[in-house]
Design a protein around this motif. Structure first.
Motif, PDB file in Angstrom:
ATOM      1  N   LYS A   1       0.928  -1.200   0.129  1.00 46.02           N
ATOM      2  CA  LYS A   1      -0.037   0.129  -0.003  1.00 46.02           C
ATOM      3  C   LYS A   1       0.750   1.228  -0.207  1.00 46.02           C
ATOM      4  O   LYS A   1       0.699   2.136  -0.565  1.00 46.02           O
ATOM      5  CB  LYS A   1      -0.878  -0.067   1.331  1.00 46.02           C
ATOM      6  CG  LYS A   1      -1.651   1.326   1.434  1.00 46.02           C
ATOM      7  CD  LYS A   1      -2.597   1.088   2.629  1.00 46.02           C
ATOM      8  CE  LYS A   1      -3.541   2.453   2.709  1.00 46.02           C
ATOM      9  NZ  LYS A   1      -4.050   2.472   3.947  1.00 46.02           N
ATOM     10  N   PHE A   2       1.826   1.364   0.735  1.00 43.89           N
ATOM     11  CA  PHE A   2       2.793   2.342   0.799  1.00 43.89           C
ATOM     12  C   PHE A   2       4.024   2.369  -0.419  1.00 43.89           C
ATOM     13  O   PHE A   2       4.322   3.432  -0.661  1.00 43.89           O
ATOM     14  CB  PHE A   2       3.398   2.306   2.156  1.00 43.89           C
ATOM     15  CG  PHE A   2       2.709   2.702   3.458  1.00 43.89           C
ATOM     16  CD1 PHE A   2       2.031   3.855   3.203  1.00 43.89           C
ATOM     17  CD2 PHE A   2       2.697   1.953   4.394  1.00 43.89           C
ATOM     18  CE1 PHE A   2       1.187   4.263   4.642  1.00 43.89           C
ATOM     19  CE2 PHE A   2       2.105   2.088   5.601  1.00 43.89           C
ATOM     20  CZ  PHE A   2       1.289   3.552   5.552  1.00 43.89           C
ATOM     21  N   LYS A   3       4.192   1.079  -0.703  1.00 45.33           N
ATOM     22  CA  LYS A   3       5.090   1.358  -1.893  1.00 45.33           C
ATOM     23  C   LYS A   3       4.348   1.623  -3.396  1.00 45.33           C
ATOM     24  O   LYS A   3       5.321   1.679  -4.291  1.00 45.33           O
ATOM     25  CB  LYS A   3       5.910  -0.120  -1.925  1.00 45.33           C
ATOM     26  CG  LYS A   3       6.998  -0.320  -2.872  1.00 45.33           C
ATOM     27  CD  LYS A   3       8.198   0.688  -2.290  1.00 45.33           C
ATOM     28  CE  LYS A   3       9.666   0.208  -2.804  1.00 45.33           C
ATOM     29  NZ  LYS A   3       9.762  -0.166  -4.097  1.00 45.33           N
ATOM     30  N   GLY A   4       3.371   1.207  -3.524  1.00 42.09           N
ATOM     31  CA  GLY A   4       2.810   1.536  -4.817  1.00 42.09           C
ATOM     32  C   GLY A   4       2.538   0.271  -5.715  1.00 42.09           C
ATOM     33  O   GLY A   4       1.915   0.058  -6.742  1.00 42.09           O
ATOM     34  N   SER A   5       3.052  -0.841  -5.105  1.00 45.30           N
ATOM     35  CA  SER A   5       3.059  -2.169  -5.897  1.00 45.30           C
ATOM     36  C   SER A   5       1.953  -3.026  -5.413  1.00 45.30           C
ATOM     37  O   SER A   5       1.155  -2.441  -4.651  1.00 45.30           O
ATOM     38  CB  SER A   5       4.541  -3.021  -5.537  1.00 45.30           C
ATOM     39  OG  SER A   5       4.841  -2.718  -4.223  1.00 45.30           O
ATOM     40  N   ILE A   6       1.730  -4.323  -5.844  1.00 45.29           N
ATOM     41  CA  ILE A   6       0.785  -5.345  -5.503  1.00 45.29           C
ATOM     42  C   ILE A   6       1.505  -6.270  -4.849  1.00 45.29           C
ATOM     43  O   ILE A   6       2.704  -6.484  -5.098  1.00 45.29           O
ATOM     44  CB  ILE A   6      -0.053  -5.619  -6.669  1.00 45.29           C
ATOM     45  CG1 ILE A   6       0.933  -6.383  -7.702  1.00 45.29           C
ATOM     46  CG2 ILE A   6      -0.667  -4.433  -7.457  1.00 45.29           C
ATOM     47  CD1 ILE A   6       0.290  -7.227  -8.689  1.00 45.29           C
ATOM     48  N   PRO A   7       0.792  -7.110  -3.893  1.00 47.46           N
ATOM     49  CA  PRO A   7       1.402  -8.109  -3.360  1.00 47.46           C
ATOM     50  C   PRO A   7       1.676  -9.234  -4.125  1.00 47.46           C
ATOM     51  O   PRO A   7       1.184  -9.340  -5.139  1.00 47.46           O
ATOM     52  CB  PRO A   7       0.235  -8.798  -2.382  1.00 47.46           C
ATOM     53  CG  PRO A   7      -0.602  -7.371  -2.198  1.00 47.46           C
ATOM     54  CD  PRO A   7      -0.533  -6.787  -3.511  1.00 47.46           C
ATOM     55  N   VAL A   8       2.788 -10.280  -3.620  1.00 49.92           N
ATOM     56  CA  VAL A   8       3.077 -11.174  -4.475  1.00 49.92           C
ATOM     57  C   VAL A   8       2.027 -12.512  -4.263  1.00 49.92           C
ATOM     58  O   VAL A   8       2.394 -13.509  -4.856  1.00 49.92           O
ATOM     59  CB  VAL A   8       4.687 -11.606  -3.830  1.00 49.92           C
ATOM     60  CG1 VAL A   8       5.316 -10.306  -4.216  1.00 49.92           C
ATOM     61  CG2 VAL A   8       4.679 -11.982  -2.603  1.00 49.92           C
ATOM     62  N   TRP A   9       1.032 -12.409  -3.444  1.00 49.32           N
ATOM     63  CA  TRP A   9       0.227 -13.276  -3.219  1.00 49.32           C
ATOM     64  C   TRP A   9      -0.611 -13.594  -4.399  1.00 49.32           C
ATOM     65  O   TRP A   9      -1.029 -12.498  -4.957  1.00 49.32           O
ATOM     66  CB  TRP A   9      -0.577 -13.265  -2.049  1.00 49.32           C
ATOM     67  CG  TRP A   9       0.133 -13.643  -0.840  1.00 49.32           C
ATOM     68  CD1 TRP A   9       1.444 -13.212  -0.266  1.00 49.32           C
ATOM     69  CD2 TRP A   9      -0.508 -14.001   0.600  1.00 49.32           C
ATOM     70  NE1 TRP A   9       1.828 -13.510   0.819  1.00 49.32           N
ATOM     71  CE2 TRP A   9       0.562 -14.239   1.610  1.00 49.32           C
ATOM     72  CE3 TRP A   9      -1.747 -14.559   0.781  1.00 49.32           C
ATOM     73  CZ2 TRP A   9       0.161 -14.683   2.647  1.00 49.32           C
ATOM     74  CZ3 TRP A   9      -1.818 -15.217   2.056  1.00 49.32           C
ATOM     75  CH2 TRP A   9      -0.823 -15.095   3.026  1.00 49.32           C
TER      76      TRP A   9
END
Length: 434
Positions: free
Chosen positions: A346-354
């Protein structure tokens, strides 16, 4: 000595070593909160406002387990500076316990016997079934898990200033023809259409995005994974170079070399209207107190709506004398926990690896990124710039030539293509069939 101590060696020593590590881990988790259990030095290049917020999530989660994160952040986009510092530390016999190693390069470190293998952590955590197949494959080196994943970035994003677009009655361009029309109206309004830096990795980021737009992941992989000379000689590459040269007209002149955060600022304050960059830009806007969903649009770069140009954040652990293994394995476990995956990304702008993350924590841009990546490898393209596609030597050579073409208007597209073909011929592996 390194090979002798490596966790790949079978027999009594490995069994005893694992038992000792298990008992050390149990002891670590039972230590009182006031005790200083362990400290891990971490080399990385997450230094922007948004990145620091994401790192803080890791630091705090680790502190809850009485493990200190000793920060060794090295400024510099795309990890160029950090990579040099890391090599110097290892050569000096002072390797950190943890390091950010994005892409296939950690396989090279693993082949030297330097990285801690996380097989037991991955097995206990069911990583193979939880992770996207692309992520799981990336972490594996000759059957051993040699890194822990944090998040997946989408790079082929077109950000635009919503206030400017609303004022001028513009919509996000879906084709390059529409892009040219939008750029023309922006210029008439006295606004720079496209924010851009002449810094090498930023130019190459735009270039690899255009390569994906030209004909999709299959040709993209021929260029940057296979490094096929015939692919570089293809007419499609000439079109990519022509598009790159054409887009330069939409940028402020001269195109200065500046950090990506400064480029993002120029779009946020209305000096420019659009920007092509990875979704870490979105995290930066959030860190500045701006609402991405309301104040900025996030669309796919024209021609790439169905594709995902990706970079995956990972941390690898140097084995050393194995005295830090319990703390390193705790960090790996934390990284794959549902809470960390949601908060960090959420803070990094990316999406989870799950494969099945908590979608309620994602904004519109992240949801779109997750949906496209979930479609599978046929729709994914590994970033050249961010070490997902090929080795360092090949990456650096291509980036340098692309930047040379970008800054030198006297260098023709044809001449630049010839030079890239020569690079591909010189660097393509002997076993490759072209």
């Amino acid at each position: 000595m390194i090979k002798k101590q490596g966790s790949r060696i079978g027999g009594t020593w490995t069994w005893r070593h694992r038992c000792a590590a298990a008992w050390a881990l149990l002891l670590l988790l039972w230590l009182p909160m006031g005790a200083t259990a362990a400290a891990l030095q971490v080399v990385h290049w997450w230094t922007s406002d948004g990145e620091r917020r994401a790192v803080a999530v890791l630091i705090n989660k680790l502190a809850e387990q009485n493990i200190q994160w000793r920060d060794a952040a090295i400024p510099g986009g795309a990890g160029i500076g950090a990579s040099k510092v890391l090599k110097s530390m290892v050569l000096a016999g002072n390797a950190p316990e943890v390091t950010q190693l994005n892409g296939i390069i950690f396989g090279e470190w693993a082949d030297l016997g330097l990285l801690l293998e996380l097989d037991s952590v991955a097995q206990q955590g069911n990583w193979k079934n939880l992770l996207f197949p692309t992520v799981w494959s990336l972490l594996n080196n000759h059957g051993h898990v040699v890194a822990a994943p944090l998040g997946i970035h989408r790079i082929n994003n077109l950000y635009y200033n919503q206030a400017i677009f609303n004022r001028l009655g513009l919509r996000a361009p879906k084709t390059w023809e529409e892009f040219d029309q939008v750029a023309s109206k922006l210029r008439q309004a006295g606004i720079t259409p496209l924010a851009q830096s002449s810094e090498a990795w930023q130019v190459a980021t735009l270039f690899e995005t255009l390569a994906l737009a030209e004909s999709g992941p299959a040709y993209y992989r021929q260029l940057f994974v296979d490094v096929s000379p015939s692919a570089f000689a293809d007419a499609r590459l000439l079109h990519i170079l022509q598009r790159l040269r054409h887009l330069k007209q939409a940028m402020a002149q001269p195109v200065r070399e500046r950090p990506w955060t400064e480029v993002a600022h120029s779009m946020a304050n209305g000096e420019a209207a659009m920007m092509v960059m990875g979704d870490w830009v979105k995290a930066e806007f959030n860190a500045w107190g701006l609402n991405v969903d309301q104040e900025f649009g996030c669309a796919a770069v024209p021609g790439t709506v169905d594709f995902h140009l990706y970079s995956i954040d990972t941390l690898a652990m140097f084995a050393g004398d194995y005295s830090h293994q319990p703390a390193q394995e705790v960090l790996a476990q934390i990284m794959m926990s549902p809470a960390l995956q949601s908060d960090y990304n959420k803070f990094k702008g990316s999406i989870p690896v799950w494969r099945n993350p908590d979608q309620s924590r994602m904004d519109r841009c992240a949801l779109n990124s997750w949906r496209v990546f979930s479609k599978g490898s046929a729709f994914q393209a590994p970033s050249l710039v961010h070490r997902m596609a090929t080795d360092e030597t090949t990456k650096d050579a291509i980036i340098a030539e692309v930047r040379r073409f970008f800054v030198d208007d006297q260098l023709s597209e044809v001449a630049a293509q010839r030079r890239l073909v020569s690079i591909a011929r010189a660097l393509s592996r002997p076993l490759k069939q072209d």
